[in-house]
Design a protein around this motif. Sequence first.
Motif, PDB file in Angstrom:
ATOM      1  N   SER A   1       0.562  -1.196  -0.260  1.00  0.00           N
ATOM      2  CA  SER A   1       0.147   0.210   0.011  1.00  0.00           C
ATOM      3  C   SER A   1       0.733   1.176  -0.073  1.00  0.00           C
ATOM      4  O   SER A   1       1.458   1.529  -0.985  1.00  0.00           O
ATOM      5  CB  SER A   1      -1.045   0.011   1.316  1.00  0.00           C
TER       6      SER A   1
ATOM      7  N   HIS B   1      -0.588  -4.880  -3.209  1.00  0.00           N
ATOM      8  CA  HIS B   1      -1.463  -4.225  -3.047  1.00  0.00           C
ATOM      9  C   HIS B   1      -1.350  -2.808  -3.203  1.00  0.00           C
ATOM     10  O   HIS B   1      -1.589  -1.848  -2.287  1.00  0.00           O
ATOM     11  CB  HIS B   1      -2.386  -4.290  -1.753  1.00  0.00           C
TER      12      HIS B   1
ATOM     13  N   LEU C   1     -10.332  -2.761   4.983  1.00  0.00           N
ATOM     14  CA  LEU C   1      -9.272  -3.323   4.001  1.00  0.00           C
ATOM     15  C   LEU C   1      -8.988  -4.955   3.713  1.00  0.00           C
ATOM     16  O   LEU C   1      -8.642  -4.984   2.895  1.00  0.00           O
ATOM     17  CB  LEU C   1      -7.947  -3.109   5.154  1.00  0.00           C
TER      18      LEU C   1
ATOM     19  N   GLY D   1      -5.396  -7.759  -4.858  1.00  0.00           N
ATOM     20  CA  GLY D   1      -6.648  -8.637  -4.517  1.00  0.00           C
ATOM     21  C   GLY D   1      -7.831  -8.088  -5.312  1.00  0.00           C
ATOM     22  O   GLY D   1      -8.293  -6.881  -5.694  1.00  0.00           O
TER      23      GLY D   1
ATOM     24  N   ASP E   1     -10.172  -6.024  -3.448  1.00  0.00           N
ATOM     25  CA  ASP E   1      -9.654  -4.852  -2.644  1.00  0.00           C
ATOM     26  C   ASP E   1     -10.343  -3.736  -2.988  1.00  0.00           C
ATOM     27  O   ASP E   1     -10.455  -2.941  -4.094  1.00  0.00           O
ATOM     28  CB  ASP E   1      -8.174  -4.689  -3.395  1.00  0.00           C
ATOM     29  N   SER E   2     -10.825  -2.975  -1.987  1.00  0.00           N
ATOM     30  CA  SER E   2     -11.845  -1.762  -2.264  1.00  0.00           C
ATOM     31  C   SER E   2     -10.834  -0.522  -2.676  1.00  0.00           C
ATOM     32  O   SER E   2     -11.424   0.457  -2.759  1.00  0.00           O
ATOM     33  CB  SER E   2     -12.757  -1.462  -1.083  1.00  0.00           C
ATOM     34  N   ARG E   3      -9.638  -0.682  -2.193  1.00  0.00           N
ATOM     35  CA  ARG E   3      -8.476   0.336  -2.392  1.00  0.00           C
ATOM     36  C   ARG E   3      -7.893   0.254  -3.774  1.00  0.00           C
ATOM     37  O   ARG E   3      -7.301   1.404  -4.119  1.00  0.00           O
ATOM     38  CB  ARG E   3      -7.569   0.035  -1.292  1.00  0.00           C
TER      39      ARG E   3
ATOM     40  N   GLY F   1      -9.096  -8.913  -0.106  1.00  0.00           N
ATOM     41  CA  GLY F   1      -9.062  -7.651  -0.045  1.00  0.00           C
ATOM     42  C   GLY F   1      -7.595  -6.852  -0.251  1.00  0.00           C
ATOM     43  O   GLY F   1      -6.890  -7.257  -0.846  1.00  0.00           O
ATOM     44  N   HIS F   2      -7.317  -6.013   0.652  1.00  0.00           N
ATOM     45  CA  HIS F   2      -6.099  -5.047   0.881  1.00  0.00           C
ATOM     46  C   HIS F   2      -4.969  -5.854   1.583  1.00  0.00           C
ATOM     47  O   HIS F   2      -4.055  -5.279   1.496  1.00  0.00           O
ATOM     48  CB  HIS F   2      -6.487  -3.731   1.338  1.00  0.00           C
TER      49      HIS F   2
END
Length: 271
Positions: A101, A125, A161, A217, A220-222, A246-247
Amino acid sequence: MTDKYIEDQGGHRVHYTVNCLNRGPLKPVVLLHGFTENVFVWDSLSRYLCEKGYCVICVDLAGHGKTDSVGSTHGMGLQALIVRSVFEAEGIRKAVVIGHSMGGYVACEFAARYPELLLGLGLFHSSAQADTEESKQNRQRMVDLIEAGKTYFIGDSTPDLFAPGMAERYPEALEALVASAKSMDPMAVAAAQRGMMERQNRLEIYSLPIPFLFIVGKLDSRANLPQMLVQASMPQRSHLLLLPVGHMGMFEAPKATESFVAGYLDGVDWE
């Protein structure tokens, strides 16, 4: 694993860990955590890679963990300098750098500034692109709240996350991540947000003649999945792991991510 402390060029304390069995030639791998995290997120991966013969260095970035906060903005250039100071302290001539990140943003900046120090680069990610306008606005709203003395919300979005509805499956990781976020100086949280908001587009790093690693991911919402697949196609040598997570792949799919990172490292041209 050994805890170490150094001072950067400005006299600020930098904390990092070294996990190395010193078997054979030194193969340094530098791991950079994400926003409101610290070196603990790499505990499992660090142990795994150490057993595989790699020397693993995990760095607390500015204002995170046990590293000092430095001013009102923790820009990517500042963070890259912190990483370089660890290279110098450990006598590392070249290494693979992998960032999660925000740590990936730092890794991209490090690659743009110090390409001669890299044997490979991994985005866990993460992305080499700058913030969208929407992302900048969201970061600014967090900064505005912190400056107004409203800090109660820090750490509350941590469950998001993980893949939707999955956070409760990882209670220990979730508790540690929330504790890490809430233990931070709110001004350091704001400084990190300003730094990410101001970061540059670094897509040019994909022209470097080194192997790149991408862990993405699907849930992954990010992340912008189509955008990340395009980025993964840009380097000459690219290794992509696409997971139904996800993240937080290091917690959601530890075995898959660890074996993939190890396989990627096996293909690096270690000098």
